[in-house]
Design a protein around this motif. Structure first.
Motif, PDB file in Angstrom:
ATOM      1  N   UNK A  25     -36.902   1.990  85.357  1.00 13.33           N
ATOM      2  CA  UNK A  25     -35.915   1.291  86.183  1.00 13.33           C
ATOM      3  C   UNK A  25     -36.322  -0.140  86.500  1.00 13.33           C
ATOM      4  N   UNK A  26     -37.610  -0.417  86.568  1.00 18.42           N
ATOM      5  CA  UNK A  26     -38.069  -1.782  86.841  1.00 18.42           C
ATOM      6  C   UNK A  26     -37.604  -2.738  85.743  1.00 18.42           C
ATOM      7  N   UNK A  27     -37.401  -2.228  84.546  1.00 18.32           N
ATOM      8  CA  UNK A  27     -36.925  -3.059  83.457  1.00 18.32           C
ATOM      9  C   UNK A  27     -35.463  -3.458  83.585  1.00 18.32           C
ATOM     10  N   UNK A  28     -34.711  -2.767  84.425  1.00 16.63           N
ATOM     11  CA  UNK A  28     -33.286  -3.033  84.601  1.00 16.63           C
ATOM     12  C   UNK A  28     -32.946  -3.624  85.965  1.00 16.63           C
ATOM     13  N   UNK A  29     -33.863  -3.633  86.875  1.00 13.40           N
ATOM     14  CA  UNK A  29     -33.528  -3.982  88.253  1.00 13.40           C
ATOM     15  C   UNK A  29     -33.267  -5.459  88.461  1.00 13.40           C
ATOM     16  N   UNK A  30     -32.427  -5.715  89.438  1.00 11.63           N
ATOM     17  CA  UNK A  30     -32.206  -7.062  89.931  1.00 11.63           C
ATOM     18  C   UNK A  30     -33.064  -7.234  91.180  1.00 11.63           C
ATOM     19  N   UNK A  31     -33.027  -6.240  92.022  1.00 15.50           N
ATOM     20  CA  UNK A  31     -33.834  -6.183  93.234  1.00 15.50           C
ATOM     21  C   UNK A  31     -34.288  -4.741  93.408  1.00 15.50           C
ATOM     22  N   UNK A  32     -35.255  -4.531  94.263  1.00 11.47           N
ATOM     23  CA  UNK A  32     -35.665  -3.171  94.549  1.00 11.47           C
ATOM     24  C   UNK A  32     -37.017  -3.119  95.224  1.00 11.47           C
ATOM     25  N   UNK A  33     -37.308  -1.956  95.721  1.00  8.79           N
ATOM     26  CA  UNK A  33     -38.613  -1.717  96.304  1.00  8.79           C
ATOM     27  C   UNK A  33     -38.881  -0.225  96.290  1.00  8.79           C
ATOM     28  N   UNK A  34     -40.104   0.123  96.013  1.00  2.00           N
ATOM     29  CA  UNK A  34     -40.561   1.509  95.948  1.00  2.00           C
ATOM     30  C   UNK A  34     -39.623   2.375  95.121  1.00  2.00           C
ATOM     31  N   UNK A  35     -38.753   3.150  95.723  1.00  4.69           N
ATOM     32  CA  UNK A  35     -37.929   4.105  94.981  1.00  4.69           C
ATOM     33  C   UNK A  35     -36.439   3.810  95.050  1.00  4.69           C
ATOM     34  N   UNK A  36     -36.084   2.568  95.340  1.00  8.81           N
ATOM     35  CA  UNK A  36     -34.675   2.177  95.399  1.00  8.81           C
ATOM     36  C   UNK A  36     -34.506   0.870  94.632  1.00  8.81           C
ATOM     37  N   UNK A  37     -33.608   0.883  93.626  1.00  9.68           N
ATOM     38  CA  UNK A  37     -33.378  -0.302  92.803  1.00  9.68           C
ATOM     39  C   UNK A  37     -31.904  -0.653  92.767  1.00  9.68           C
ATOM     40  N   UNK A  38     -31.617  -1.937  92.734  1.00 13.13           N
ATOM     41  CA  UNK A  38     -30.277  -2.443  92.457  1.00 13.13           C
ATOM     42  C   UNK A  38     -30.311  -2.918  91.014  1.00 13.13           C
ATOM     43  N   UNK A  39     -29.435  -2.378  90.174  1.00 16.13           N
ATOM     44  CA  UNK A  39     -29.449  -2.689  88.744  1.00 16.13           C
ATOM     45  C   UNK A  39     -28.070  -3.147  88.290  1.00 16.13           C
ATOM     46  N   UNK A  40     -28.028  -4.245  87.552  1.00 21.56           N
ATOM     47  CA  UNK A  40     -26.800  -4.707  86.910  1.00 21.56           C
ATOM     48  C   UNK A  40     -26.812  -4.149  85.489  1.00 21.56           C
ATOM     49  N   UNK A  41     -25.883  -3.237  85.186  1.00 24.96           N
ATOM     50  CA  UNK A  41     -25.902  -2.539  83.903  1.00 24.96           C
ATOM     51  C   UNK A  41     -24.567  -2.641  83.190  1.00 24.96           C
ATOM     52  N   UNK A  42     -24.633  -2.760  81.876  1.00 26.47           N
ATOM     53  CA  UNK A  42     -23.436  -2.602  81.055  1.00 26.47           C
ATOM     54  C   UNK A  42     -23.209  -1.101  80.889  1.00 26.47           C
ATOM     55  N   UNK A  43     -22.074  -0.715  80.330  1.00 30.13           N
ATOM     56  CA  UNK A  43     -21.794   0.708  80.101  1.00 30.13           C
ATOM     57  C   UNK A  43     -22.844   1.318  79.172  1.00 30.13           C
ATOM     58  N   UNK A  44     -23.246   0.587  78.150  1.00 31.97           N
ATOM     59  CA  UNK A  44     -24.264   1.077  77.219  1.00 31.97           C
ATOM     60  C   UNK A  44     -25.616   1.240  77.877  1.00 31.97           C
ATOM     61  N   UNK A  45     -26.001   0.266  78.699  1.00 28.65           N
ATOM     62  CA  UNK A  45     -27.271   0.364  79.418  1.00 28.65           C
ATOM     63  C   UNK A  45     -27.247   1.533  80.395  1.00 28.65           C
ATOM     64  N   UNK A  46     -26.119   1.752  81.039  1.00 29.52           N
ATOM     65  CA  UNK A  46     -25.995   2.871  81.967  1.00 29.52           C
ATOM     66  C   UNK A  46     -26.225   4.192  81.231  1.00 29.52           C
ATOM     67  N   UNK A  47     -25.589   4.359  80.070  1.00 26.01           N
ATOM     68  CA  UNK A  47     -25.794   5.579  79.275  1.00 26.01           C
ATOM     69  C   UNK A  47     -27.267   5.747  78.914  1.00 26.01           C
ATOM     70  N   UNK A  48     -27.890   4.665  78.480  1.00 28.00           N
ATOM     71  CA  UNK A  48     -29.309   4.719  78.104  1.00 28.00           C
ATOM     72  C   UNK A  48     -30.177   5.107  79.288  1.00 28.00           C
ATOM     73  N   UNK A  49     -29.937   4.479  80.439  1.00 32.13           N
ATOM     74  CA  UNK A  49     -30.728   4.778  81.632  1.00 32.13           C
ATOM     75  C   UNK A  49     -30.572   6.249  82.022  1.00 32.13           C
ATOM     76  N   UNK A  50     -29.345   6.754  82.027  1.00 31.16           N
ATOM     77  CA  UNK A  50     -29.114   8.157  82.409  1.00 31.16           C
ATOM     78  C   UNK A  50     -29.819   9.094  81.422  1.00 31.16           C
ATOM     79  N   UNK A  51     -29.691   8.831  80.129  1.00 33.46           N
ATOM     80  CA  UNK A  51     -30.355   9.678  79.122  1.00 33.46           C
ATOM     81  C   UNK A  51     -31.865   9.659  79.306  1.00 33.46           C
ATOM     82  N   UNK A  52     -32.431   8.479  79.519  1.00 32.86           N
ATOM     83  CA  UNK A  52     -33.877   8.381  79.688  1.00 32.86           C
ATOM     84  C   UNK A  52     -34.346   9.034  80.985  1.00 32.86           C
ATOM     85  N   UNK A  53     -33.574   8.861  82.061  1.00 35.24           N
ATOM     86  CA  UNK A  53     -33.934   9.519  83.320  1.00 35.24           C
ATOM     87  C   UNK A  53     -33.938  11.034  83.158  1.00 35.24           C
TER      88      UNK A  53
END
Length: 93
Positions: A25-53
Motif C-alpha cells: 500500500x505504501x507504493x500507492x499512497x498519497x498520504x497515510x500513517x501506520x495502518x491507514x492510507x489514502x490512495x489515488x487509484x485507477x480502476x486497474x490499480x484498484x483491481x491489482x491492489x485488491x488481488x494482491x491484498x
C-alpha cells in the motif's frame, strides 16, 4: 484514466504479513500513517491492489477496509491538510 480517492485501513495479525501489506500500500499512497492510507487509484490499480491484498492476508485472522471517498460529500478536517498530485486538498478526519 480517472483516479479516485480511497481510504484503506487494515489490521493484520502477523508482523510479517503486516510488513508485506504495508509495503504494497505504501507504493500507492498519497498520504497515510501506520495502518491507514489514502490512495489515488485507477480502476486497474484498484483491481491489482485488491488481488494482491487477498493473496497477502489471512482472511481468518486479518481484516482490510477499503472505502471509496465520494468527492460530492463535504468533509470536515482538523489539523494539517496537504496537496496531492491532482491539486486538491486531502483532509484527514
Amino acid at each position: 484514466m480517472e483516479r479516485r480517492l480511497y481510504l484503506i485501513c487494515y489490521d493484520i495479525a502477523s508482523p510479517s504479513r503486516w510488513r508485506r501489506v504495508h509495503r504494497l500500500l505504501a507504493g500507492y499512497r498519497v498520504e497515510g500513517q501506520k495502518s491507514v492510507f489514502e490512495c489515488l487509484l485507477t480502476a486497474g490499480e484498484l483491481r491489482t491492489v485488491v488481488e494482491q491484498l487477498m493473496s497477502l492476508m489471512d482472511c481468518e485472522e486479518d481484516r482490510v477496509h477499503l472505502v471509496r471517498l465520494d468527492p460530492r460529500f463535504p468533509t470536515q478536517g482538523w489539523g494539517l491538510a496537504r496537496m496531492h498530485a491532482v491539486g486538491q486538498a486531502l483532509t484527514v478526519l
